[in-house]
Design a protein around this motif. Structure first.
Motif, short mmCIF file in Angstrom:
data_model
loop_
_atom_site.label_atom_id
_atom_site.label_comp_id
_atom_site.label_asym_id
_atom_site.label_seq_id
_atom_site.Cartn_x
_atom_site.Cartn_y
_atom_site.Cartn_z
N LYS A 78 -11.87 81.64 -23.87
CA LYS A 78 -11.91 82.98 -23.92
C LYS A 78 -13.30 83.49 -24.18
O LYS A 78 -13.55 84.83 -23.98
CB LYS A 78 -10.71 83.44 -24.95
CG LYS A 78 -9.24 83.32 -24.68
CD LYS A 78 -8.83 84.30 -23.48
CE LYS A 78 -7.55 84.10 -23.20
NZ LYS A 78 -7.20 84.82 -22.07
N ARG A 79 -14.21 82.82 -24.91
CA ARG A 79 -15.64 83.07 -25.35
C ARG A 79 -16.48 83.39 -23.98
O ARG A 79 -17.54 84.00 -23.91
CB ARG A 79 -16.22 82.21 -26.35
CG ARG A 79 -15.41 82.43 -27.63
CD ARG A 79 -16.06 81.44 -28.63
NE ARG A 79 -16.06 80.03 -28.26
CZ ARG A 79 -16.30 78.85 -28.78
NH1 ARG A 79 -16.98 79.02 -29.89
NH2 ARG A 79 -15.87 77.62 -28.27
N ASN A 80 -16.21 82.69 -22.91
CA ASN A 80 -16.92 82.92 -21.60
C ASN A 80 -16.36 83.73 -20.67
O ASN A 80 -15.16 84.18 -20.71
CB ASN A 80 -16.64 81.49 -20.85
CG ASN A 80 -17.70 80.47 -21.64
OD1 ASN A 80 -18.40 80.69 -22.47
ND2 ASN A 80 -17.21 79.04 -21.42
N ILE A 81 -17.32 84.59 -20.32
CA ILE A 81 -16.97 85.89 -19.37
C ILE A 81 -17.21 85.42 -18.16
O ILE A 81 -18.41 84.91 -17.62
CB ILE A 81 -17.68 87.18 -19.79
CG1 ILE A 81 -17.48 87.27 -21.22
CG2 ILE A 81 -17.27 88.27 -18.95
CD1 ILE A 81 -16.02 87.34 -21.79
N LEU A 82 -16.53 85.41 -17.00
CA LEU A 82 -16.69 85.40 -15.62
C LEU A 82 -16.97 86.63 -14.89
O LEU A 82 -16.20 87.42 -14.78
CB LEU A 82 -15.43 84.76 -14.91
CG LEU A 82 -14.94 83.40 -15.69
CD1 LEU A 82 -13.60 83.18 -14.92
CD2 LEU A 82 -15.80 82.39 -15.82
N CYS A 83 -18.30 86.67 -14.55
CA CYS A 83 -18.96 88.01 -13.99
C CYS A 83 -18.29 88.60 -12.67
O CYS A 83 -18.64 87.66 -11.94
CB CYS A 83 -20.23 88.11 -14.07
SG CYS A 83 -21.20 87.88 -16.01
N ASP A 84 -18.07 89.69 -12.70
CA ASP A 84 -17.59 90.25 -11.35
C ASP A 84 -18.99 90.91 -10.63
O ASP A 84 -20.21 90.78 -11.38
CB ASP A 84 -16.48 91.28 -11.45
CG ASP A 84 -16.51 92.36 -12.05
OD1 ASP A 84 -17.75 92.42 -12.80
OD2 ASP A 84 -15.90 93.14 -12.45
N GLU A 85 -19.01 91.73 -9.60
CA GLU A 85 -20.18 92.13 -9.11
C GLU A 85 -20.83 93.26 -10.09
O GLU A 85 -22.14 93.16 -10.11
CB GLU A 85 -19.98 92.86 -7.70
CG GLU A 85 -19.77 92.00 -6.54
CD GLU A 85 -20.93 90.92 -6.29
OE1 GLU A 85 -22.13 91.18 -6.51
OE2 GLU A 85 -20.83 89.70 -6.00
N PRO A 86 -20.31 93.96 -10.84
CA PRO A 86 -20.64 95.04 -11.54
C PRO A 86 -21.45 94.51 -12.75
O PRO A 86 -22.53 94.84 -13.15
CB PRO A 86 -19.62 95.82 -12.09
CG PRO A 86 -18.66 95.77 -10.97
CD PRO A 86 -18.78 94.37 -10.32
N LEU A 87 -20.80 93.30 -13.22
CA LEU A 87 -21.28 92.40 -14.62
C LEU A 87 -22.73 91.87 -13.97
O LEU A 87 -23.56 91.60 -14.94
CB LEU A 87 -20.56 91.66 -15.04
CG LEU A 87 -19.45 92.40 -16.02
CD1 LEU A 87 -18.43 91.58 -16.69
CD2 LEU A 87 -19.93 93.52 -16.97
N ARG A 88 -22.46 91.24 -12.66
CA ARG A 88 -23.75 90.65 -12.14
C ARG A 88 -24.82 91.38 -12.05
O ARG A 88 -26.01 90.76 -12.53
CB ARG A 88 -23.51 89.46 -10.93
CG ARG A 88 -22.43 88.44 -10.92
CD ARG A 88 -22.49 87.63 -9.66
NE ARG A 88 -21.25 86.85 -9.40
CZ ARG A 88 -20.17 87.38 -8.83
NH1 ARG A 88 -20.43 88.30 -8.21
NH2 ARG A 88 -19.09 86.52 -8.77
N ALA A 89 -24.74 92.63 -11.85
CA ALA A 89 -25.60 93.54 -11.41
C ALA A 89 -26.26 93.70 -12.97
O ALA A 89 -27.83 94.01 -12.96
CB ALA A 89 -25.44 94.79 -11.19
#
Length: 234
Positions: A78-89
């Protein structure tokens, strides 16, 4: 007299001990105020959150609300975040852990009174710049310098506004930068107390906002997405 003096000395000693215990605690309280201070946001973070200024604590709070709403936490950790497009930006990576995220945010949160800020480049922007550099002609040294001066103005460049947005703003301006429109939108929301008292992230539309966005309510960080339909592509 001798016993009285000992008593007073003991009392004084106890008082000094109590003061020494309180001082570090008070220092901690004063030091923590920095995280609730209003700060400037990078264009990437401003576009994501829909506000040009925000306290760091509120930025983190809204980011985590988005992460949980979109179920972006790695099920196996749960400590790892899988980035979607907005978070990748924002973070320029496919995944990031919560500790790295807090560190990465420092590049996007600037002192409100500082003019000496460094624009944050996304991975896509960096790739484009590298490609442009490789395509540059060797006998044109001024080309690179010109791009460096204008390369980060996209978010601040004036865009053509839709007629409904021009009507909503009521100033007669038909071209404004994306950041200026977002700023005015949040000014309007705050001036008219449209944030849900039970959840400040939720915006309760009045008649003007309903007419513009055709919704009764929306979450604050989606204001940029709602506005995108009102920037006319030339």
């Amino acid at each position: 007299m001798h016993l009285g003096s000992v008593y007073r000395s003991s009392s004084d000693l106890l008082l000094l001990k109590n003061r020494s215990r309180k001082q570090p605690e008070e220092g901690k309280k004063r030091g923590g105020g920095g995280f609730t201070k209003l700060c400037r946001l990078s264009p990437q973070l401003e576009e994501f959150l829909g506000a040009p200024e925000m306290a760091r604590t509120e930025v983190v709070k809204q980011l985590w609300a988005y992460i949980k709403e979109k179920e972006l936490q790695d099920p196996s950790n749960k400590r790892n975040i899988l980035c979607d497009e907005p978070l990748r930006a924002i973070f320029s990576v496919d995944s990031i852990n919560m500790f790295q995220m807090n560190k990465a945010l420092t590049k996007h949160i600037w002192p409100l009174d500082s003019d000496d800020v460094i624009p944050v480049k996304t991975a896509t922007q960096k790739e484009k710049e590298k490609k442009q550099e490789s395509e540059e002609e060797p006998d044109d040294p001024g080309r690179k310098e010109k791009r460096q001066k204008t390369g980060n103005k996209g978010f601040m460049a004036p865009l053509q506004l839709s007629d409904p947005l021009v009507k909503f703003l009521g100033t007669g301006e038909n071209a404004l930068s994306r950041s200026e429109v977002i700023k005015r939108m949040w000014d309007y929301i705050k001036q008219n107390n449209l944030q849900d008292p039970s959840d400040k992230r939720k915006i309760l539309c009045d008649e003007k906002l309903k007419e513009l966005f055709d919704v009764d309510s929306f979450v604050g960080f989606t204001v940029t997405k709602l506005l995108s339909a009102h920037f006319v592509k030339s």
